[in-house]
Design a protein around this motif. Structure first.
Motif, PDB file in Angstrom:
ATOM      1  N   LEU A   1       1.012  -1.696  -0.176  1.00 54.15           N
ATOM      2  CA  LEU A   1       0.244  -0.132  -0.038  1.00 54.15           C
ATOM      3  C   LEU A   1       0.800   1.464  -0.061  1.00 54.15           C
ATOM      4  O   LEU A   1       0.780   2.125  -0.871  1.00 54.15           O
ATOM      5  N   ILE A   2       1.961   1.236   0.501  1.00 50.96           N
ATOM      6  CA  ILE A   2       2.406   2.055   0.884  1.00 50.96           C
ATOM      7  C   ILE A   2       3.431   2.422  -0.528  1.00 50.96           C
ATOM      8  O   ILE A   2       4.111   3.799  -0.676  1.00 50.96           O
ATOM      9  N   SER A   3       3.568   1.491  -1.584  1.00 50.68           N
ATOM     10  CA  SER A   3       4.716   1.541  -2.307  1.00 50.68           C
ATOM     11  C   SER A   3       4.021   2.123  -3.401  1.00 50.68           C
ATOM     12  O   SER A   3       4.243   3.016  -4.644  1.00 50.68           O
ATOM     13  N   ALA A   4       2.233   1.743  -3.460  1.00 48.51           N
ATOM     14  CA  ALA A   4       2.022   2.621  -4.408  1.00 48.51           C
ATOM     15  C   ALA A   4       1.270   3.495  -4.690  1.00 48.51           C
ATOM     16  O   ALA A   4       1.130   4.512  -4.530  1.00 48.51           O
ATOM     17  N   ALA A   5       0.986   4.081  -2.723  1.00 50.37           N
ATOM     18  CA  ALA A   5       0.942   5.296  -2.576  1.00 50.37           C
ATOM     19  C   ALA A   5       2.055   6.409  -2.371  1.00 50.37           C
ATOM     20  O   ALA A   5       2.190   7.334  -3.733  1.00 50.37           O
ATOM     21  N   LEU A   6       3.210   5.774  -3.134  1.00 49.75           N
ATOM     22  CA  LEU A   6       4.695   6.517  -3.544  1.00 49.75           C
ATOM     23  C   LEU A   6       4.832   7.004  -5.023  1.00 49.75           C
ATOM     24  O   LEU A   6       4.602   7.836  -4.760  1.00 49.75           O
ATOM     25  N   VAL A   7       4.033   6.002  -5.342  1.00 49.09           N
ATOM     26  CA  VAL A   7       4.229   5.349  -7.056  1.00 49.09           C
ATOM     27  C   VAL A   7       2.856   6.548  -7.189  1.00 49.09           C
ATOM     28  O   VAL A   7       3.795   8.242  -8.330  1.00 49.09           O
ATOM     29  N   GLY A   8       2.165   7.016  -6.586  1.00 57.31           N
ATOM     30  CA  GLY A   8       1.160   7.744  -6.773  1.00 57.31           C
ATOM     31  C   GLY A   8       1.290   9.117  -6.637  1.00 57.31           C
ATOM     32  O   GLY A   8       1.127   9.785  -7.826  1.00 57.31           O
ATOM     33  N   VAL A   9       2.138   9.572  -6.047  1.00 58.83           N
ATOM     34  CA  VAL A   9       2.492  10.335  -5.418  1.00 58.83           C
ATOM     35  C   VAL A   9       3.146  11.065  -6.462  1.00 58.83           C
ATOM     36  O   VAL A   9       3.107  12.724  -7.109  1.00 58.83           O
ATOM     37  N   THR A  10       4.804  10.939  -7.371  1.00 55.72           N
ATOM     38  CA  THR A  10       5.189  11.213  -7.607  1.00 55.72           C
ATOM     39  C   THR A  10       4.638  10.982  -8.821  1.00 55.72           C
ATOM     40  O   THR A  10       5.387  12.173  -9.836  1.00 55.72           O
ATOM     41  N   VAL A  11       3.364  10.162  -9.529  1.00 57.39           N
ATOM     42  CA  VAL A  11       2.539  10.573 -10.753  1.00 57.39           C
ATOM     43  C   VAL A  11       2.485  11.968 -10.554  1.00 57.39           C
ATOM     44  O   VAL A  11       2.238  12.637 -11.244  1.00 57.39           O
ATOM     45  N   PHE A  12       1.303  12.589  -9.366  1.00 56.65           N
ATOM     46  CA  PHE A  12       0.600  13.304  -9.099  1.00 56.65           C
ATOM     47  C   PHE A  12       2.061  14.773  -9.762  1.00 56.65           C
ATOM     48  O   PHE A  12       1.455  15.551 -10.164  1.00 56.65           O
ATOM     49  N   VAL A  13       2.600  14.594  -8.691  1.00 55.96           N
ATOM     50  CA  VAL A  13       3.809  15.802  -8.434  1.00 55.96           C
ATOM     51  C   VAL A  13       4.241  16.283 -10.291  1.00 55.96           C
ATOM     52  O   VAL A  13       4.325  17.290 -10.662  1.00 55.96           O
ATOM     53  N   GLY A  14       4.329  14.944 -10.707  1.00 48.29           N
ATOM     54  CA  GLY A  14       4.690  15.490 -12.206  1.00 48.29           C
ATOM     55  C   GLY A  14       5.713  15.792 -12.568  1.00 48.29           C
ATOM     56  O   GLY A  14       5.614  16.620 -13.913  1.00 48.29           O
ATOM     57  N   ALA A  15       6.942  15.699 -11.662  1.00 48.47           N
ATOM     58  CA  ALA A  15       8.259  16.192 -11.661  1.00 48.47           C
ATOM     59  C   ALA A  15       9.181  15.069 -12.252  1.00 48.47           C
ATOM     60  O   ALA A  15      10.111  15.555 -12.102  1.00 48.47           O
ATOM     61  N   ILE A  16       8.631  14.032 -11.905  1.00 44.73           N
ATOM     62  CA  ILE A  16       9.628  12.940 -11.788  1.00 44.73           C
ATOM     63  C   ILE A  16       9.833  12.351 -13.178  1.00 44.73           C
ATOM     64  O   ILE A  16       8.071  12.033 -13.809  1.00 44.73           O
ATOM     65  N   PRO A  17      10.779  12.486 -14.514  1.00 44.48           N
ATOM     66  CA  PRO A  17      10.897  11.649 -15.257  1.00 44.48           C
ATOM     67  C   PRO A  17      10.534   9.759 -15.279  1.00 44.48           C
ATOM     68  O   PRO A  17      10.565   9.770 -14.333  1.00 44.48           O
TER      69      PRO A  17
END
Length: 511
Positions: free
Chosen positions: A19-35
């Motif tokens: 769950l925490i792994s999925a949340a981190l991926v979701g946050v990085t995608v939402f922020v939009g600054a990570i390639p």
């Protein structure tokens, strides 16, 4: 597998990790600054540790180690997620910040009996008749609200005649925009000692948006950005003179940037002056939107974005970058103490600010100060686009949010960050400088006496206009060649950018 199913606590640990792994991926995608390629690597690493976690819980020897590792990984992921959210919130805090604050003061002579605007019922108010009238009328409305009647007013054409009326006691109180105080005190040296502020009324205005939509994709569409440096410390939303006027023409396709500097004293019609010329720096007193429209008229271009900074911004940003490597064209010691050698200098925030403000030690004064501004922008860009800033990245953004103003959206800013992280491109930076000739003229802001101004060399302006358009139109196959000359002027006499009537008048020729 049976062993794993028997260890219900192990299943809980693994589910939490998923769950925490999925949340981190979701946050990085939402922020939009990570390639995307970095997110893919992150997911691969997560899957590896998850697989190890599953394997460790299926053995009697490693399941304790696996649980400890799981907790450590989860804490690391939570920290990473917090860092992403913190970063995005900092960007959102300053992105799209389009508010300007004008502080209108009610001023009387020092020995006047009035202690507040409630004591001014029978006073005659002196105001500027045209300049900044909308804000002045809002301040007068507050007086009417306080004393219960419309105040008697006398209208004056500029700050000089307004202040003269107060000293002559033709009016008992004057209303001035605090953005003009420096202008007043350059001529009336004892003004602050001779007067008192009864009260100050703040007028908050949303900066007018351009009617046309913003660029569809800032990472593929070239754009112009106006960098405005205002001459004060503290609150970035205050209106004040714009002493730094740099147009950044950014082409993300060719990775080229053109930095165009226009002298602060350029004698041009402001967007609010009905065709009457004024010093470009005075446009800042009407807001960044006035400066933008004035430069758009001058160069016949569209300016899509702006960034606005002040003395505090420059000092704090450079310090949080860990200092910058700054190029100086000359050996000199600034009026504020720091010395610089010709070539590259490692500077901190205080030194960087002194470098930007210096003009007196240069034979071509303000023109060289403009070139120094370009060197400063280039140095900050080079440091900001390098991996060296990562340790202070979030703190830098949080500091910037309080000392930085822009109409770029958070989505546009993160898109640029993502592009740079993705390709880590080395940008090519070139300079252009508008030329002019010194003279003494009346201005829209000061119609009763002559100020030093810089009469534009419109041949230089036309060349720069064409060059900006060339950078905007360039493609990777037809990028602007670096051997093209810039439009820097060569000044014959010292340039002074003081507003006083005794300022020296420069002359310059085009290289």
């Amino acid at each position: 597998m049976k062993t794993l199913l028997k260890r219900k606590l192990s299943i809980v640990f693994l589910v939490v990790q998923i769950l925490i792994s999925a949340a981190l991926v979701g946050v990085t995608v939402f922020v939009g600054a990570i390639p995307t390629k970095f997110i893919a690597v992150l997911i691969a690493v997560m899957l590896f540790f998850l697989a190890y976690g599953v394997f460790s819980q299926m053995t009697d020897k490693l399941y304790i180690v696996g649980r400890v590792l799981c907790m450590a990984i989860c804490l690391f992921y939570i920290g990473g997620g917090y860092y992403c959210v913190y970063t995005y919130s900092a960007i959102e805090e300053f992105a799209g910040n389009q508010v300007k604050i004008d502080r209108l003061s009610y001023i009387v002579l020092k020995d006047d009996a009035a202690q507040s605007i409630y004591d001014t019922k029978d006073y005659k108010f002196g105001i500027l008749g045209v300049n900044d009238r909308a804000n002045t009328d809002k301040a007068l409305a507050k007086v009417e609200e306080a004393v219960g009647q419309k105040p008697e007013i006398g209208e004056y054409e500029d700050n000089d005649t307004l202040v003269d009326a107060l000293y002559a006691k033709d009016v008992s109180v004057i209303v001035i925009n605090e953005a003009n105080r420096n202008l007043i005190e350059e001529y009336y040296k004892t003004f602050s000692d001779d007067t008192r502020v009864l009260s100050t009324h703040s007028v908050e205005t949303v900066i007018e948006e351009k009617k046309e939509p913003k660029k569809d994709d800032i990472t593929t569409t070239p754009f112009n950005l106006y960098l405005s440096g205002i001459d004060l410390y503290g609150d970035i939303e205050q209106t004040s003179r714009s002493d730094v006027n740099v147009i950044m023409t950014v082409n993300p396709n060719t990775k080229q940037i053109l930095l165009t500097t226009t002298p602060r004293d350029y004698y041009v019609p402001l967007s609010v002056s009905n065709g009457i010329p004024d010093k470009l720096t005075h446009a800042g007193n009407h807001g960044v939107d006035c400066s933008i429209k004035t430069l758009e008229m001058l160069y016949d271009i569209d300016i899509d974005y702006y960034v606005r900074v002040n003395f505090t911004s420059v000092q704090k940003i450079v310090d949080l970058l860990g200092g910058i490597r700054l190029y100086s064209d000359f050996d000199f010691t600034s009026d504020w103490g720091p010395s610089f050698k010709k070539g590259y200098n490692k500077v901190n925030g205080k030194q960087a600010l002194a470098f930007c403000r210096e003009r007196h030690h240069f034979a071509n004064g303000d023109y060289q100060r403009g070139r120094n501004h370009q060197h400063m922008v280039e140095a900050i860009l080079n440091k900001a686009m390098s991996p060296d800033i990562l340790p202070n990245y979030a703190k830098l953004l949080k500091t910037v949010s309080k000392n930085f103003q822009t109409n770029m959206s958070a989505k546009e800013i993160t898109a640029l960050c993502k592009m740079q992280l993705d390709d880590m491109a080395q940008w090519k930076v070139k300079f252009a400088n508008a030329n002019g000739t010194g003279a003494m003229r009346t201005t829209f802001s000061y119609q009763s006496r002559k100020l030093y101004v810089c009469l534009p060399d419109y041949n230089s302006v036309d060349k720069i206009s064409k060059k900006i358009k060339k950078y905007l139109a360039a493609t990777p196959e037809s990028e602007v060649q670096e051997d093209e000359g810039d439009d820097t002027g060569d000044v014959k006499k010292p340039v002074s950018s003081d507003d006083s009537a005794s300022s020296a008048a420069p002359a310059n020729k085009e290289q």
